[in-house]
Scaffold this motif. Structure first.
Motif, PDB file in Angstrom:
ATOM      1  N   PHE A 277      -4.797  -2.379  -3.726  1.00  0.00           N
ATOM      2  CA  PHE A 277      -5.784  -2.951  -2.807  1.00  0.00           C
ATOM      3  C   PHE A 277      -5.283  -4.289  -2.298  1.00  0.00           C
ATOM      4  O   PHE A 277      -4.918  -5.165  -3.090  1.00  0.00           O
ATOM      5  CB  PHE A 277      -7.128  -3.153  -3.524  1.00  0.00           C
ATOM      6  N   ILE A 278      -5.236  -4.458  -0.963  1.00  0.00           N
ATOM      7  CA  ILE A 278      -4.794  -5.718  -0.380  1.00  0.00           C
ATOM      8  C   ILE A 278      -5.959  -6.363   0.375  1.00  0.00           C
ATOM      9  O   ILE A 278      -6.941  -5.700   0.707  1.00  0.00           O
ATOM     10  CB  ILE A 278      -3.590  -5.523   0.564  1.00  0.00           C
TER      11      ILE A 278
ATOM     12  N   LEU B  56       0.832  -1.208   0.000  1.00  0.00           N
ATOM     13  CA  LEU B  56       0.000   0.000   0.000  1.00  0.00           C
ATOM     14  C   LEU B  56       0.868   1.260   0.000  1.00  0.00           C
ATOM     15  O   LEU B  56       0.464   2.306   0.502  1.00  0.00           O
ATOM     16  CB  LEU B  56      -0.949   0.015   1.196  1.00  0.00           C
ATOM     17  N   GLN B  57       2.060   1.154  -0.580  1.00  0.00           N
ATOM     18  CA  GLN B  57       2.928   2.327  -0.634  1.00  0.00           C
ATOM     19  C   GLN B  57       2.352   3.363  -1.600  1.00  0.00           C
ATOM     20  O   GLN B  57       1.559   3.064  -2.483  1.00  0.00           O
ATOM     21  CB  GLN B  57       4.339   1.935  -1.070  1.00  0.00           C
ATOM     22  N   GLU B  58       2.744   4.592  -1.421  1.00  0.00           N
ATOM     23  CA  GLU B  58       2.275   5.680  -2.292  1.00  0.00           C
ATOM     24  C   GLU B  58       2.881   5.547  -3.690  1.00  0.00           C
ATOM     25  O   GLU B  58       4.037   5.137  -3.822  1.00  0.00           O
ATOM     26  CB  GLU B  58       2.650   7.033  -1.691  1.00  0.00           C
TER      27      GLU B  58
ATOM     28  N   ASP C 208      -9.297   3.497   2.825  1.00  0.00           N
ATOM     29  CA  ASP C 208      -9.070   2.154   3.374  1.00  0.00           C
ATOM     30  C   ASP C 208      -8.978   1.155   2.232  1.00  0.00           C
ATOM     31  O   ASP C 208      -9.991   0.697   1.706  1.00  0.00           O
ATOM     32  CB  ASP C 208     -10.210   1.774   4.329  1.00  0.00           C
ATOM     33  N   HIS C 209      -7.771   0.825   1.847  1.00  0.00           N
ATOM     34  CA  HIS C 209      -7.561  -0.113   0.739  1.00  0.00           C
ATOM     35  C   HIS C 209      -7.129  -1.492   1.230  1.00  0.00           C
ATOM     36  O   HIS C 209      -6.554  -2.262   0.475  1.00  0.00           O
ATOM     37  CB  HIS C 209      -6.538   0.458  -0.255  1.00  0.00           C
ATOM     38  N   ARG C 210      -7.417  -1.778   2.498  1.00  0.00           N
ATOM     39  CA  ARG C 210      -7.182  -3.117   3.058  1.00  0.00           C
ATOM     40  C   ARG C 210      -8.528  -3.726   3.407  1.00  0.00           C
ATOM     41  O   ARG C 210      -9.284  -3.175   4.200  1.00  0.00           O
ATOM     42  CB  ARG C 210      -6.288  -3.041   4.299  1.00  0.00           C
ATOM     43  N   GLY C 211      -8.817  -4.889   2.817  1.00  0.00           N
ATOM     44  CA  GLY C 211     -10.145  -5.472   2.943  1.00  0.00           C
ATOM     45  C   GLY C 211     -10.508  -5.959   4.327  1.00  0.00           C
ATOM     46  O   GLY C 211     -11.599  -5.698   4.824  1.00  0.00           O
ATOM     47  N   ALA C 212      -9.608  -6.723   4.977  1.00  0.00           N
ATOM     48  CA  ALA C 212      -9.880  -7.279   6.313  1.00  0.00           C
ATOM     49  C   ALA C 212      -8.708  -6.964   7.231  1.00  0.00           C
ATOM     50  O   ALA C 212      -7.563  -6.896   6.784  1.00  0.00           O
ATOM     51  CB  ALA C 212     -10.110  -8.788   6.228  1.00  0.00           C
ATOM     52  N   ASP C 213      -8.990  -6.784   8.511  1.00  0.00           N
ATOM     53  CA  ASP C 213      -7.968  -6.297   9.442  1.00  0.00           C
ATOM     54  C   ASP C 213      -7.535  -7.298  10.516  1.00  0.00           C
ATOM     55  O   ASP C 213      -6.474  -7.145  11.103  1.00  0.00           O
ATOM     56  CB  ASP C 213      -8.488  -5.034  10.147  1.00  0.00           C
ATOM     57  N   GLU C 214      -8.342  -8.301  10.812  1.00  0.00           N
ATOM     58  CA  GLU C 214      -8.046  -9.157  11.959  1.00  0.00           C
ATOM     59  C   GLU C 214      -6.824 -10.043  11.711  1.00  0.00           C
ATOM     60  O   GLU C 214      -6.441 -10.327  10.574  1.00  0.00           O
ATOM     61  CB  GLU C 214      -9.260 -10.036  12.294  1.00  0.00           C
TER      62      GLU C 214
END
Length: 384
Positions: free
Chosen positions: A144-145, A136-138, A361-367
């Motif tokens: 999208f991850i 997710l670097q600029e 927020d380009h990260r789908g899930a966080d857990e």
């Protein structure tokens, strides 16, 4: 009025066709999705099933007529986990195949190198098979991850082990690539934040398989928890070698890169007691649930091979792309696809994760899910 309506409709259709013609990899009948994956290197056990899973989902969609009348053509190039081969693959996919987007490209250093070609064209990079923060670097707009980062996985997993087993000394074993350095950095940061000793570290070549010397060194350093950023076979060898050396009170922690069924299924209980911190629950632990159960059966029927967690991730990532293509509408451009990705919010019943994207927020899930190998399978011990 009827004539005017007809003229307007024809004009709108012509405009949509022109937009498609101006967007790489998009025609009236097809959209091209590319992947630079590992089909023959040290992470082929990840790449091959992931590609199969994606093909399975795309085949389902194409058989039902595609998305907005377009068939999805998935073109995969093998990087063998080597940067020069990866760059050859990116150049082919972008310049010859004219890929609209990239999906499931494997390897932290390979993805980072590929960004130099993707970013100037605004090519979306979706669900890379790397959990590095650099995914997710600029510029982040086109990236999208799917899940938590290696850094976060180590922070959560190693902290859990340190508290559970009253560890005093943390250590790490890693390939000194971007992948390995992130895991080593997280280990060191955690040791500092918890007031623990960073007692030792060893670095390894991707094809190294003799770890007696390194483990002897780390045992002498009295390591209690060792994080690993190694190839799949290497991680298995490390754990087996430690047991042969009689070192059984140390806890080894893999990240999502080593969270595979073959790792747990090594005969003789070689990997029993190995931990992993990843972004999803083990597929077979949920085999009795309807959606995972159906996926396991369908995958076996299609490929005559058992499904795996990374086959599941491949299918899930392809499904994310399908959802975004549907939401983007028939006038498909990179801008409309990215905007559609940022509206997705759904429960992925296959992975068991709530998947949510947004403009920031380009990260789908966080857990982070912490699992341990017991009796030839992965068992969830904590979800953070």
């Amino acid at each position: 009025m009827k004539k005017l309506t007809t003229v307007l409709a024809v004009g709108a259709a012509a405009l949509a066709s022109q937009v498609a013609a101006d967007t790489q990899g998009v025609s009236d009948r097809e959209v091209v999705i590319g992947s630079v994956n590992d089909l023959s290197g040290i992470f082929a056990a990840v790449g091959v099933p992931a590609v199969n899973g994606a093909n399975m989902r795309f085949d389902e969609v194409n058989a039902a007529g595609g998305v907005h009348g377009r068939q999805i053509r998935f073109v995969v190039e093998d990087n063998g986990y080597q940067i020069p081969r990866a760059m050859q693959g990116y150049n082919k996919l972008l310049n010859r195949d004219k890929a609209f987007a990239m999906l499931l490209s494997l390897g932290t250093p390979m993805n980072v190198a590929g960004f130099k070609l993707l970013d100037p064209k605004g090519i979306p990079n979706v669900g890379p098979l790397s959990a590095a923060r650099q995914m997710l670097q600029e510029p982040m707009d086109n990236k999208f991850i799917g899940f938590s980062s290696y850094y976060d996985q180590v922070q959560v997993g190693a902290k859990y082990l340190a508290e559970e087993f009253e560890a005093k000394n943390l250590c790490t074993m890693y390939i000194p690539s971007d992948f390995g350095k992130e895991i080593a950095e997280s280990t060191k940061d955690l040791a500092e934040s918890m007031g623990l000793s960073m007692a030792g570290e060893t670095t390894h070549k991707p094809d190294e398989l003799d770890f007696v010397g390194s483990l002897t060194k780390l045992k002498a350093a009295e390591c209690d928890v060792i994080t690993m950023a190694l190839g799949v076979r290497q991680g298995i060898t490390v754990v087996g070698t430690a047991k042969k050396l009689g070192w059984t009170d140390v806890k080894f922690l893999n990240t999502s890169a080593g969270f595979l069924e073959p790792v747990a299924m090594v005969p003789g209980g070689v990997t029993d007691g190995l931990y992993a911190a990843a972004g999803w629950r083990d597929l077979y632990e949920r085999a009795a649930d309807p959606v995972p159960g159906k996926f396991i059966a369908d995958y076996k029927a299609k490929f005559d091979q058992p499904a795996s967690g990374f086959a599941m991730l491949g299918y899930s990532a392809a499904d994310t792309v399908v959802r975004a293509l549907e939401a983007a509408g028939p006038d498909l451009t990179h801008e409309s696809f990215i905007a559609a990705m940022e509206t997705l919010d759904y429960m992925d019943e296959l992975t068991g994760s709530q998947t949510t994207y947004g403009p920031d927020d380009h990260r789908g899930a966080d857990e982070v899910v912490i699992s341990v190998v017991e009796n030839g399978g992965w068992k969830t011990v904590a979800v953070k």
